[in-house]
Design a protein around this motif. Structure first.
Motif, mmCIF file in Angstrom:
data_model
loop_
_atom_site.group_PDB
_atom_site.id
_atom_site.type_symbol
_atom_site.label_atom_id
_atom_site.label_comp_id
_atom_site.label_asym_id
_atom_site.label_seq_id
_atom_site.Cartn_x
_atom_site.Cartn_y
_atom_site.Cartn_z
ATOM 1 N N SER A 36 0.825 -1.416 -0.007
ATOM 2 C CA SER A 36 0.034 -0.035 -0.077
ATOM 3 C C SER A 36 0.975 1.227 0.091
ATOM 4 O O SER A 36 2.006 1.242 0.756
ATOM 5 C CB SER A 36 -0.948 0.173 1.333
ATOM 6 N N VAL A 63 -6.888 -7.973 -9.077
ATOM 7 C CA VAL A 63 -7.950 -7.377 -9.576
ATOM 8 C C VAL A 63 -8.566 -8.185 -10.452
ATOM 9 O O VAL A 63 -8.236 -9.010 -11.480
ATOM 10 C CB VAL A 63 -7.369 -6.082 -10.241
ATOM 11 N N ALA A 77 -10.336 3.135 -10.600
ATOM 12 C CA ALA A 77 -10.124 2.608 -9.386
ATOM 13 C C ALA A 77 -10.361 1.098 -9.510
ATOM 14 O O ALA A 77 -11.718 0.684 -9.776
ATOM 15 C CB ALA A 77 -10.730 3.221 -8.344
ATOM 16 N N LEU A 78 -9.641 0.172 -9.422
ATOM 17 C CA LEU A 78 -10.100 -1.382 -9.604
ATOM 18 C C LEU A 78 -9.677 -2.245 -8.260
ATOM 19 O O LEU A 78 -8.614 -2.193 -7.906
ATOM 20 C CB LEU A 78 -9.081 -1.837 -10.696
ATOM 21 N N PRO A 79 -10.593 -2.622 -7.767
ATOM 22 C CA PRO A 79 -10.559 -3.261 -6.419
ATOM 23 C C PRO A 79 -9.629 -4.495 -6.437
ATOM 24 O O PRO A 79 -10.128 -5.227 -7.629
ATOM 25 C CB PRO A 79 -12.150 -3.348 -5.905
ATOM 26 N N VAL A 83 -6.415 -1.816 -3.636
ATOM 27 C CA VAL A 83 -6.960 -1.099 -4.838
ATOM 28 C C VAL A 83 -5.776 -0.567 -5.841
ATOM 29 O O VAL A 83 -5.024 -0.038 -5.595
ATOM 30 C CB VAL A 83 -7.767 0.016 -4.325
ATOM 31 N N PHE A 85 -5.212 2.040 -8.452
ATOM 32 C CA PHE A 85 -5.624 3.310 -9.098
ATOM 33 C C PHE A 85 -4.811 3.611 -10.321
ATOM 34 O O PHE A 85 -3.611 3.875 -10.409
ATOM 35 C CB PHE A 85 -5.391 4.440 -8.130
ATOM 36 N N PHE A 104 -4.761 9.623 -4.468
ATOM 37 C CA PHE A 104 -4.587 8.370 -4.593
ATOM 38 C C PHE A 104 -3.289 8.143 -4.953
ATOM 39 O O PHE A 104 -2.804 6.888 -5.155
ATOM 40 C CB PHE A 104 -5.549 7.967 -5.804
ATOM 41 N N ASP A 108 -3.649 4.823 0.094
ATOM 42 C CA ASP A 108 -3.949 3.463 0.430
ATOM 43 C C ASP A 108 -4.154 2.972 -1.172
ATOM 44 O O ASP A 108 -4.623 3.673 -1.799
ATOM 45 C CB ASP A 108 -5.126 3.254 1.061
ATOM 46 N N GLY A 109 -3.615 1.794 -1.135
ATOM 47 C CA GLY A 109 -3.792 0.928 -2.624
ATOM 48 C C GLY A 109 -2.326 1.317 -3.384
ATOM 49 O O GLY A 109 -1.296 1.923 -2.851
#
Length: 182
Positions: A36, A63, A77-79, A83, A85, A104, A108-109
């Protein structure tokens, strides 16, 4: 990591990918190792494999959604495990990119910026830069480097730099990748 650990110096390597599958596998291996707060800056001309690399990163981040170039949406944004970005800096400049998603880029991500050379001076450090270039119809030259945090960076930025360096070292061992480039 202890507080007395030094900030990593710049780490860089070059390689040759002989196929889109190898480029994607490199992205996947890198994605599995990212943490992250990671930022990956992708640099290269049209068709050099930037979106192919992002597809691999997405797979490494677990993802499930399809990866497409975000040119007309600026950011997707792709979980996944983290995540993803996915930014595109092709249209417009840094101002538009940061107005629509600066939080972003180092949050986080994992953030990935295609066409990062257009906004490089505005991107946070530390980060990974991956430069891709055409060597043939399917072959790509790759240059990977860790851009270290600023000298005055705190322990969080130094820890992130170590994690990014470890991820780059892991990516260097991708099966099918020719390192060093000859």
């Amino acid at each position: 990591m202890g507080a007395d650990m030094e900030t990593p110096s710049e780490l860089a390597w070059e390689a040759r990918s002989r196929s889109p599958e190898t480029t994607e596998a490199l992205g996947e291996r890198l994605g599995r190792a990212l943490v992250s707060g990671a930022l990956v800056a992708l640099i290269g001309e049209l068709g050099s494999g930037k979106t192919t690399m992002v597809r691999g990163l997405a797979r490494g981040l677990e993802v499930r959604e399809a990866v497409t170039s975000p040119t007309f949406t600026r950011m997707r944004a792709l979980p996944g495990r983290l995540v993803l970005f996915h930014f595109d800096a092709w249209r417009g400049g840094a101002l538009e990119l940061f107005e629509q998603g600066a939080e972003f880029l180092a949050g986080d991500g994992v953030a990935v910026v295609e066409w990062a050379e257009r906004v490089a001076e505005h991107l946070p450090r530390p980060r990974i830069e991956l430069c891709l270039r055409h060597l043939g119809p399917d072959e790509r030259g790759l240059r990977a480097r860790l851009v270290p945090p600023p000298e005055h960076a705190g322990p969080g930025a130094r820890a992130l730099a170590f994690a990014l360096g470890a991820a780059l070292e892991r990516a260097r061992t991708t099966p099918g990748l020719d390192v060093p480039m000859r």
